[in-house]
Motif scaffolding. Structure first.
Motif, PDB file in Angstrom:
ATOM      1  N   ALA A  66       7.510  -8.904  -0.818  1.00 25.00           N
ATOM      2  CA  ALA A  66       6.509  -8.127  -1.621  1.00 25.00           C
ATOM      3  C   ALA A  66       5.256  -9.085  -2.216  1.00 25.00           C
ATOM      4  O   ALA A  66       4.292  -8.568  -2.150  1.00 25.00           O
ATOM      5  CB  ALA A  66       7.071  -7.360  -2.676  1.00 25.00           C
ATOM      6  N   MET A 103       3.186 -10.109   0.661  1.00 22.55           N
ATOM      7  CA  MET A 103       2.180  -8.845   1.066  1.00 22.55           C
ATOM      8  C   MET A 103       1.332  -8.445   0.080  1.00 22.55           C
ATOM      9  O   MET A 103       0.515  -7.584   0.306  1.00 22.55           O
ATOM     10  CB  MET A 103       3.135  -7.812   1.525  1.00 22.55           C
ATOM     11  CG  MET A 103       3.723  -8.206   2.866  1.00 22.55           C
ATOM     12  SD  MET A 103       4.921  -7.036   3.270  1.00 22.55           S
ATOM     13  CE  MET A 103       3.647  -5.847   3.682  1.00 22.55           C
ATOM     14  N   SER A 104       1.341  -9.015  -1.407  1.00 28.59           N
ATOM     15  CA  SER A 104       0.352  -8.171  -2.212  1.00 28.59           C
ATOM     16  C   SER A 104      -1.112  -8.508  -2.157  1.00 28.59           C
ATOM     17  O   SER A 104      -1.854  -7.761  -2.608  1.00 28.59           O
ATOM     18  CB  SER A 104       0.930  -8.884  -3.620  1.00 28.59           C
ATOM     19  OG  SER A 104       0.725 -10.217  -3.812  1.00 28.59           O
ATOM     20  N   LEU A 158      -2.536  -8.271   0.695  1.00 33.01           N
ATOM     21  CA  LEU A 158      -3.254  -7.556   2.153  1.00 33.01           C
ATOM     22  C   LEU A 158      -3.356  -6.061   1.650  1.00 33.01           C
ATOM     23  O   LEU A 158      -2.919  -5.474   0.694  1.00 33.01           O
ATOM     24  CB  LEU A 158      -1.810  -7.699   2.804  1.00 33.01           C
ATOM     25  CG  LEU A 158      -1.126  -8.853   3.567  1.00 33.01           C
ATOM     26  CD1 LEU A 158      -0.101  -8.687   4.350  1.00 33.01           C
ATOM     27  CD2 LEU A 158      -2.278  -9.734   3.931  1.00 33.01           C
ATOM     28  N   GLN A 187      -3.088  -3.611   6.462  1.00 26.80           N
ATOM     29  CA  GLN A 187      -2.503  -4.912   6.874  1.00 26.80           C
ATOM     30  C   GLN A 187      -0.788  -4.802   6.789  1.00 26.80           C
ATOM     31  O   GLN A 187      -0.174  -5.360   7.433  1.00 26.80           O
ATOM     32  CB  GLN A 187      -3.456  -5.981   6.316  1.00 26.80           C
ATOM     33  CG  GLN A 187      -4.553  -6.288   6.762  1.00 26.80           C
ATOM     34  CD  GLN A 187      -5.345  -7.530   5.923  1.00 26.80           C
ATOM     35  OE1 GLN A 187      -5.083  -7.255   4.543  1.00 26.80           O
ATOM     36  NE2 GLN A 187      -6.251  -8.236   6.687  1.00 26.80           N
ATOM     37  N   GLN A 188      -0.586  -4.349   5.463  1.00 34.28           N
ATOM     38  CA  GLN A 188       0.593  -4.292   5.195  1.00 34.28           C
ATOM     39  C   GLN A 188       1.538  -3.378   6.249  1.00 34.28           C
ATOM     40  O   GLN A 188       2.583  -3.700   6.651  1.00 34.28           O
ATOM     41  CB  GLN A 188       0.838  -3.791   3.862  1.00 34.28           C
ATOM     42  CG  GLN A 188       0.612  -4.576   2.702  1.00 34.28           C
ATOM     43  CD  GLN A 188       0.875  -4.112   1.428  1.00 34.28           C
ATOM     44  OE1 GLN A 188       1.750  -3.376   1.198  1.00 34.28           O
ATOM     45  NE2 GLN A 188       0.069  -4.206   0.507  1.00 34.28           N
ATOM     46  N   GLU A 189       0.955  -2.146   6.538  1.00 32.91           N
ATOM     47  CA  GLU A 189       1.446  -1.096   7.654  1.00 32.91           C
ATOM     48  C   GLU A 189       1.536  -1.862   8.902  1.00 32.91           C
ATOM     49  O   GLU A 189       2.497  -1.746   9.657  1.00 32.91           O
ATOM     50  CB  GLU A 189       0.620  -0.051   7.652  1.00 32.91           C
ATOM     51  CG  GLU A 189       1.204   1.091   8.505  1.00 32.91           C
ATOM     52  CD  GLU A 189       0.755   0.950   9.885  1.00 32.91           C
ATOM     53  OE1 GLU A 189       1.437   1.686  10.895  1.00 32.91           O
ATOM     54  OE2 GLU A 189      -0.152   0.499  10.186  1.00 32.91           O
ATOM     55  N   ALA A 202       4.463  -4.426   9.009  1.00 29.62           N
ATOM     56  CA  ALA A 202       5.746  -3.794   8.934  1.00 29.62           C
ATOM     57  C   ALA A 202       6.013  -3.322  10.490  1.00 29.62           C
ATOM     58  O   ALA A 202       7.247  -2.916  10.836  1.00 29.62           O
ATOM     59  CB  ALA A 202       5.697  -2.495   7.980  1.00 29.62           C
TER      60      ALA A 202
END
Length: 86
Positions: free
Chosen positions: A3, A6-7, A9, A13-15, A18
């Motif tokens: 986390a 990814m903070s 992003l 971008q996070q999706e 994943a």
């Protein structure tokens, strides 16, 4: 820990991250197209494949990032851990 990485992003971008799996130790004979077909046949639609190389003083190691269309396909891709492609 993930986390925190990814903070910075965006949600998009996070999706995307994943839905992306890392493939290590990619044999030199394999192309992006070959990897894409392998994962598509077993996991669902592949959006893109990126091949990379880590160069070390005595060796080179190839890897790939395989971006799947759906995060629901990731478990199927992860279940292929240890499968030899070449």
């Amino acid at each position: 820990e993930a986390a925190l990485r990814m903070s910075g992003l965006s949600p998009e971008q996070q999706e995307q991250l994943a839905r992306t799996v890392h493939v290590g130790g990619v044999h030199a004979s394999l192309s992006e197209d070959m990897l894409g077909r392998f994962f598509e046949e077993r996991c669902g639609v592949v959006e893109r494949v990126h091949l990379g190389v880590v160069v070390e003083p005595q060796s080179q190691t190839r890897y790939a990032h395989v971006e799947l269309r759906s995060a629901q396909s990731v478990p199927a891709a992860m279940s292929l851990n240890g499968v030899a492609l070449a």
